[in-house]
Design a protein around this motif. Structure first.
Motif, PDB file in Angstrom:
ATOM      1  N   ILE A 105       0.853  -1.181   0.000  1.00  0.00           N
ATOM      2  CA  ILE A 105       0.000   0.000   0.000  1.00  0.00           C
ATOM      3  C   ILE A 105       0.889   1.231   0.000  1.00  0.00           C
ATOM      4  O   ILE A 105       1.864   1.307   0.744  1.00  0.00           O
ATOM      5  CB  ILE A 105      -0.978  -0.006   1.188  1.00  0.00           C
ATOM      6  N   LYS A 106       0.570   2.170  -0.888  1.00  0.00           N
ATOM      7  CA  LYS A 106       1.407   3.357  -1.070  1.00  0.00           C
ATOM      8  C   LYS A 106       0.601   4.609  -0.765  1.00  0.00           C
ATOM      9  O   LYS A 106      -0.566   4.709  -1.124  1.00  0.00           O
ATOM     10  CB  LYS A 106       1.931   3.409  -2.505  1.00  0.00           C
ATOM     11  N   THR A 107       1.247   5.552  -0.093  1.00  0.00           N
ATOM     12  CA  THR A 107       0.606   6.819   0.227  1.00  0.00           C
ATOM     13  C   THR A 107       0.870   7.818  -0.894  1.00  0.00           C
ATOM     14  O   THR A 107       1.723   7.593  -1.762  1.00  0.00           O
ATOM     15  CB  THR A 107       1.133   7.390   1.549  1.00  0.00           C
ATOM     16  N   ASP A 108       0.155   8.954  -0.851  1.00  0.00           N
ATOM     17  CA  ASP A 108       0.396   9.971  -1.872  1.00  0.00           C
ATOM     18  C   ASP A 108       1.731  10.677  -1.673  1.00  0.00           C
ATOM     19  O   ASP A 108       2.165  11.457  -2.525  1.00  0.00           O
ATOM     20  CB  ASP A 108      -0.754  10.991  -1.904  1.00  0.00           C
ATOM     21  N   LYS A 109       2.425  10.386  -0.559  1.00  0.00           N
ATOM     22  CA  LYS A 109       3.772  10.921  -0.345  1.00  0.00           C
ATOM     23  C   LYS A 109       4.844   9.979  -0.885  1.00  0.00           C
ATOM     24  O   LYS A 109       6.032  10.301  -0.849  1.00  0.00           O
ATOM     25  CB  LYS A 109       4.013  11.158   1.148  1.00  0.00           C
ATOM     26  N   GLY A 110       4.441   8.796  -1.343  1.00  0.00           N
ATOM     27  CA  GLY A 110       5.395   7.842  -1.893  1.00  0.00           C
ATOM     28  C   GLY A 110       5.882   6.805  -0.911  1.00  0.00           C
ATOM     29  O   GLY A 110       6.682   5.932  -1.271  1.00  0.00           O
ATOM     30  N   ASP A 111       5.424   6.846   0.359  1.00  0.00           N
ATOM     31  CA  ASP A 111       5.795   5.820   1.330  1.00  0.00           C
ATOM     32  C   ASP A 111       5.095   4.502   0.990  1.00  0.00           C
ATOM     33  O   ASP A 111       3.955   4.506   0.508  1.00  0.00           O
ATOM     34  CB  ASP A 111       5.419   6.257   2.743  1.00  0.00           C
ATOM     35  N   VAL A 112       5.759   3.380   1.256  1.00  0.00           N
ATOM     36  CA  VAL A 112       5.222   2.063   0.912  1.00  0.00           C
ATOM     37  C   VAL A 112       5.225   1.169   2.147  1.00  0.00           C
ATOM     38  O   VAL A 112       6.202   1.137   2.905  1.00  0.00           O
ATOM     39  CB  VAL A 112       6.045   1.388  -0.208  1.00  0.00           C
ATOM     40  N   TYR A 113       4.129   0.415   2.339  1.00  0.00           N
ATOM     41  CA  TYR A 113       4.007  -0.530   3.453  1.00  0.00           C
ATOM     42  C   TYR A 113       3.656  -1.897   2.876  1.00  0.00           C
ATOM     43  O   TYR A 113       2.736  -2.022   2.055  1.00  0.00           O
ATOM     44  CB  TYR A 113       2.931  -0.066   4.433  1.00  0.00           C
ATOM     45  N   VAL A 114       4.395  -2.925   3.299  1.00  0.00           N
ATOM     46  CA  VAL A 114       4.233  -4.277   2.767  1.00  0.00           C
ATOM     47  C   VAL A 114       3.542  -5.156   3.802  1.00  0.00           C
ATOM     48  O   VAL A 114       3.994  -5.257   4.954  1.00  0.00           O
ATOM     49  CB  VAL A 114       5.595  -4.886   2.381  1.00  0.00           C
ATOM     50  N   TYR A 115       2.465  -5.808   3.402  1.00  0.00           N
ATOM     51  CA  TYR A 115       1.693  -6.675   4.291  1.00  0.00           C
ATOM     52  C   TYR A 115       1.599  -8.075   3.701  1.00  0.00           C
ATOM     53  O   TYR A 115       1.485  -8.243   2.476  1.00  0.00           O
ATOM     54  CB  TYR A 115       0.271  -6.133   4.473  1.00  0.00           C
ATOM     55  N   LYS A 116       1.629  -9.086   4.587  1.00  0.00           N
ATOM     56  CA  LYS A 116       1.457 -10.479   4.167  1.00  0.00           C
ATOM     57  C   LYS A 116       0.362 -11.130   5.008  1.00  0.00           C
ATOM     58  O   LYS A 116       0.265 -10.884   6.212  1.00  0.00           O
ATOM     59  CB  LYS A 116       2.771 -11.255   4.306  1.00  0.00           C
ATOM     60  N   ARG A 117      -0.438 -11.974   4.347  1.00  0.00           N
ATOM     61  CA  ARG A 117      -1.550 -12.628   5.041  1.00  0.00           C
ATOM     62  C   ARG A 117      -1.020 -13.592   6.100  1.00  0.00           C
ATOM     63  O   ARG A 117      -0.043 -14.299   5.877  1.00  0.00           O
ATOM     64  CB  ARG A 117      -2.428 -13.382   4.040  1.00  0.00           C
ATOM     65  N   ALA A 118      -1.668 -13.580   7.257  1.00  0.00           N
ATOM     66  CA  ALA A 118      -1.213 -14.393   8.376  1.00  0.00           C
ATOM     67  C   ALA A 118      -2.392 -14.724   9.268  1.00  0.00           C
ATOM     68  O   ALA A 118      -3.504 -14.217   9.090  1.00  0.00           O
ATOM     69  CB  ALA A 118      -0.141 -13.650   9.170  1.00  0.00           C
TER      70      ALA A 118
END
Length: 235
Positions: A105-118
């Motif tokens: 998921i990416k913000t409009d500032k360009g930061d990225v967060y990675v999530y995995k199903r668990a």
């Protein structure tokens, strides 16, 4: 009597199937903030997927009022693109793997967060990241007591280009003060959206088809809401 009960049960199952939704728990595994990558992260979010919509929810699928993300397209590698409201902002870009096993998921500032199903930790029944009421913007789109499906919410907005007549200054009369009409945004040229080329690439292919451009582009290419005009197309 038995036939009537059977018929009623069948109709009920069909109704439930038509509004079927799935809720998964995703653990945060990595983030890139201000260009710095870190795996020193914790927490996770429940995501409920309902037809062509997904949103952050509790374990039962009830929204936590961050808005919703609408499905936009699927590229040649099966990556599904969603755009809309999340904990990270109303202009979030979410990229799901085809089997929904992970997403970026990416913000409009360009930061990225990675999530995995668990599997959710014991006792965890809702998202670890929930905005406080004072942090929520556009409160009309996330009213209290709202339950899925979330089609009444307004994310993302539909943007239209302003007419050519709105891109000029009105001529002031001698008896009135000078007024200035809306002027087309120089960054997006009235479309409300701009092109960026810093998306995370998935799979082995370096190209993909962009439905907005109507042509094959690099895998890092995507469209997002113009931050200069806020997606209005004018200033």
């Amino acid at each position: 009597m038995k036939k009537s009960i059977l018929l009623f049960s069948t109709l009920l199952l069909l109704c439930l199937a038509s509004t079927a939704q799935t809720t998964y728990y995703y653990k945060l595994t990595k983030k890139k903030v201000n260009g710095v990558v870190s795996e020193n992260v914790s927490g996770g979010q429940f995501i409920t997927i309902n037809k062509n919509v997904c949103y952050e929810s509790d374990k039962e699928g009830f929204t936590v009022n961050h808005g919703r993300m609408d499905y936009k397209s699927t590229d040649e590698n099966g990556i599904r693109l969603y755009v809309g409201g999340s904990y990270y902002g109303s202009n979030s870009i979410l990229l799901f793997k085809s089997d929904y096993s992970s997403f970026n998921i990416k913000t409009d500032k360009g930061d990225v967060y990675v999530y995995k199903r668990a599997t959710p930790p014991s006792g965890v029944t809702t998202c670890s990241l929930i905005r406080k009421p004072a942090e929520k913007s556009g409160s009309s789109s996330s009213g209290s007591g709202f339950v899925p499906p979330v089609y009444s919410q307004g994310y993302p907005q539909t943007y239209t280009s302003p007419s050519s007549s709105s891109n000029t200054y009105s001529t002031p009369s001698q008896s009135s003060t000078t007024t200035q009409s809306k002027k087309q945004c120089f960054a997006c040229h009235g479309t409300g959206r701009v092109v960026k080329n810093d998306a995370t690439c998935w799979g082995s292919s370096t190209t993909k088809y962009c439905s907005e451009c109507g042509q094959t582009v690099h895998c890092s290419h995507y469209h997002t809401i113009c931050t200069i005009c806020g997606g209005r197309g004018y200033r």
